[in-house]
Design a protein around this motif. Structure first.
Motif, short mmCIF file in Angstrom:
data_model
loop_
_atom_site.label_atom_id
_atom_site.label_comp_id
_atom_site.label_asym_id
_atom_site.label_seq_id
_atom_site.Cartn_x
_atom_site.Cartn_y
_atom_site.Cartn_z
N LYS A 2 1.22 -0.85 -0.29
CA LYS A 2 0.11 -0.09 -0.22
C LYS A 2 0.91 1.04 0.38
N PRO A 3 0.36 2.03 -0.77
CA PRO A 3 1.16 3.50 -0.57
C PRO A 3 1.44 4.05 0.75
N GLY A 4 1.18 4.02 1.58
CA GLY A 4 1.31 4.65 2.91
C GLY A 4 0.48 3.96 4.18
N CYS A 5 1.27 4.59 5.41
CA CYS A 5 0.57 4.46 6.14
C CYS A 5 0.48 6.20 6.80
N ILE A 6 -0.90 5.77 8.11
CA ILE A 6 -0.74 7.23 8.99
C ILE A 6 -0.93 6.91 9.96
N CYS A 7 0.50 7.29 10.96
CA CYS A 7 0.76 6.28 12.68
C CYS A 7 0.05 7.29 13.60
N TYR A 8 -0.81 7.27 14.53
CA TYR A 8 -0.64 7.92 15.53
C TYR A 8 -0.27 6.88 16.45
N VAL A 9 0.55 7.05 17.95
CA VAL A 9 0.27 5.92 18.97
C VAL A 9 0.28 6.73 20.60
N THR A 10 -0.48 6.21 21.30
CA THR A 10 -1.07 7.26 22.07
C THR A 10 -1.28 5.97 23.63
N ASP A 11 -0.95 6.18 24.49
CA ASP A 11 -1.25 5.89 26.24
C ASP A 11 -3.02 6.55 26.14
N ARG A 12 -3.32 5.97 27.51
CA ARG A 12 -4.57 5.82 27.84
C ARG A 12 -4.94 7.25 27.96
N ASP A 35 -3.94 3.51 4.79
CA ASP A 35 -4.25 3.00 5.83
C ASP A 35 -3.40 4.07 6.78
N VAL A 36 -4.65 4.51 8.23
CA VAL A 36 -4.83 5.01 8.77
C VAL A 36 -4.61 3.95 10.27
N LEU A 37 -3.16 4.06 11.37
CA LEU A 37 -3.17 2.96 12.08
C LEU A 37 -3.50 3.83 13.28
N LEU A 38 -4.25 3.12 14.70
CA LEU A 38 -4.38 4.19 15.86
C LEU A 38 -3.38 2.64 17.15
N LEU A 39 -2.12 2.49 17.08
CA LEU A 39 -0.83 2.76 18.10
C LEU A 39 -1.59 2.66 20.01
N ALA A 40 -2.42 1.51 20.90
CA ALA A 40 -2.09 2.10 21.74
C ALA A 40 -1.43 1.25 22.42
N ILE A 41 -0.99 2.10 23.58
CA ILE A 41 0.37 0.64 24.40
C ILE A 41 -0.67 0.84 25.97
N VAL A 97 9.75 3.43 16.75
CA VAL A 97 9.89 1.86 16.58
C VAL A 97 9.20 1.42 16.49
N ILE A 98 7.86 2.55 15.39
CA ILE A 98 6.47 2.15 15.07
C ILE A 98 6.76 0.84 13.95
N SER A 99 7.77 0.58 13.25
CA SER A 99 7.69 -0.50 12.69
C SER A 99 8.24 -1.58 13.40
N ASP A 100 7.99 -2.21 14.17
CA ASP A 100 8.29 -2.91 15.51
C ASP A 100 7.30 -3.78 15.77
N PHE A 101 6.10 -3.07 15.28
CA PHE A 101 4.73 -2.92 15.67
C PHE A 101 3.82 -3.86 14.81
N VAL A 102 4.52 -2.64 13.14
CA VAL A 102 2.88 -2.88 11.89
C VAL A 102 3.63 -3.89 11.56
N THR A 103 2.94 -5.00 10.78
CA THR A 103 3.24 -5.72 10.02
C THR A 103 3.04 -5.17 8.93
N GLY A 104 1.73 -4.41 8.16
CA GLY A 104 2.16 -4.64 7.04
C GLY A 104 2.80 -3.13 5.81
N ASP A 105 2.85 -3.66 4.86
CA ASP A 105 4.07 -3.82 3.72
C ASP A 105 3.81 -2.06 2.75
N TYR A 106 4.63 -1.37 3.43
CA TYR A 106 4.26 0.28 3.46
C TYR A 106 4.89 0.81 2.67
#
Length: 348
Positions: A2-12, A35-41, A97-106
């Motif tokens: 996929k051409p791209g991903c938009i990434c967010y990382v957030t705590d509670r 893709d829009v990705l929301l990573l919750a830690i 280190v977003i790439s440690d958690f995102v397995t998609g091919d961007y």
């Protein structure tokens, strides 16, 4: 791919706030483009609610709580165990280190902080050619002030000597709230910054942002503040040749607290609209005590009036904000000078 991903990382604490920005981002770019990705830690009972809402909104929700702790402990050791209590949000480092958690091919990654609002299309950030190994980030608020010729108090100013940033690059100290990088390149850029943070003993004044500036300034290319616009300058919007596409609400107060200058009902209403749509999230919006809210109202009104009346100052700042780095080829003067790989300067 996929051409791209938009990434967010957030705590509670910022989960609701980040969801609002992610929903705005989803509305501003076609699903075929990114893709829009929301990573919750953080884990908790609310995770299922947010996952369900994200599914409905076309946002990929990733619960990375267990994995994030393991990755940071491995990278930081004792710093993670002793240096985070109430002082550093792990979310600020997980972005490295977003790439440690995102397995998609961007192809392209666009990272955005959660305390932002998206006002326009993000396509140009996902489509623009980017030299291999480089990334884009906009000037920090302090760099805008410094570039316009104004002093910055020491408590807000980076320790450039410690970071090893040369004099010629100090007006380009960048804010880490919006970053554009090829996904594969970020694996190296982010890891180098995390290692730099670890080498500092976790004592960098501005944490991951200092780490990125200290370790990676040679890979950095300036991005227009159109794409990471400090909320401190919202009163200057009418002076600019553009309207900010991404507004970054750094420092308190925040627009979800209420209508406080320099923003208005539109910015505050973005959060109320999501509550109206998903009433089950009403308890998740951060609030202020009535006394603190009134104190912020008085302070914000005073500073907004003061800033609007400083005509000469406003003109100099607006000229810096109006530089369109993304829309023209980078000038030779904007390219970092060649030097050895930057390293942390040991404090005596």
């Amino acid at each position: 791919m996929k051409p791209g991903c938009i990434c967010y990382v957030t705590d509670r604490n910022y989960l609701f706030i980040t969801l609002v920005s992610a929903m705005q981002a989803r509305a501003q770019v076609a699903s075929s483009r990114a893709d829009v990705l929301l990573l919750a830690i953080d884990d908790g009972p609310e995770i299922d609610t947010y996952r369900r809402i994200c599914d409905r909104e076309g946002i990929v929700f990733l619960n990375v709580a267990a994995r994030a702790e393991a990755v940071l402990k491995d990278a930081l050791g004792d710093i993670y165990r002793t240096g985070f209590a109430g002082r550093i949000s792990a979310a600020t480092l997980v972005r490295l280190v977003i790439s440690d958690f995102v397995t998609g091919d961007y192809g392209r990654m666009l990272y955005i902080d959660g305390d932002t609002q998206i006002n326009g299309s993000l396509d140009i950030l996902l489509q623009r050619d980017l030299p291999a190994g480089r990334f884009l980030a906009a000037r920090d608020y302090t760099s805008v002030m410094r570039s316009a010729g104004f002093a910055v108090p020491d408590r807000f100013s980076p320790n450039f000597q410690r970071l090893g940033v040369p004099e010629a690059r100090r007006n380009y100290y960048f804010n880490a709230g919006v970053i554009v990088s090829d996904f594969e390149d970020w694996k190296t850029i982010g890891r180098n910054a995390l290692a730099y943070f670890a080498d500092s003993g976790g004592t960098l004044q501005f944490h991951d942002q200092d780490a990125l500036n200290g370790a990676c300034w040679e890979q950095h290319l300036p991005l227009s503040n159109r794409w990471n616009f400090p909320r401190q300058f919202l009163h200057l919007r009418a002076r600019l040749s553009y309207q900010p596409e991404i507004v970054h609400f750094m420092a308190n107060p925040k627009p979800w607290h209420g209508v406080l200058p320099p923003w208005g009902k539109k910015e505050y209403g973005a959060y109320r609209e999501v509550i109206d749509r998903y009433p089950e999230l009403a308890g998740d919006i951060p609030t202020l005590s009535p006394a603190r809210f009134q104190a912020y109202r008085l302070k914000s009104t005073y500073y907004d009036l003061r800033d609007r009346l400083q005509v000469r100052r406003n003109g100099r700042i607006a000229a810096i904000l109006d530089e369109q780095f993304l829309d023209v080829p980078h000038r030779a003067a904007d390219r970092p000078p060649t030097s050895a790989t930057p390293r942390l300067v040991t404090q005596p």
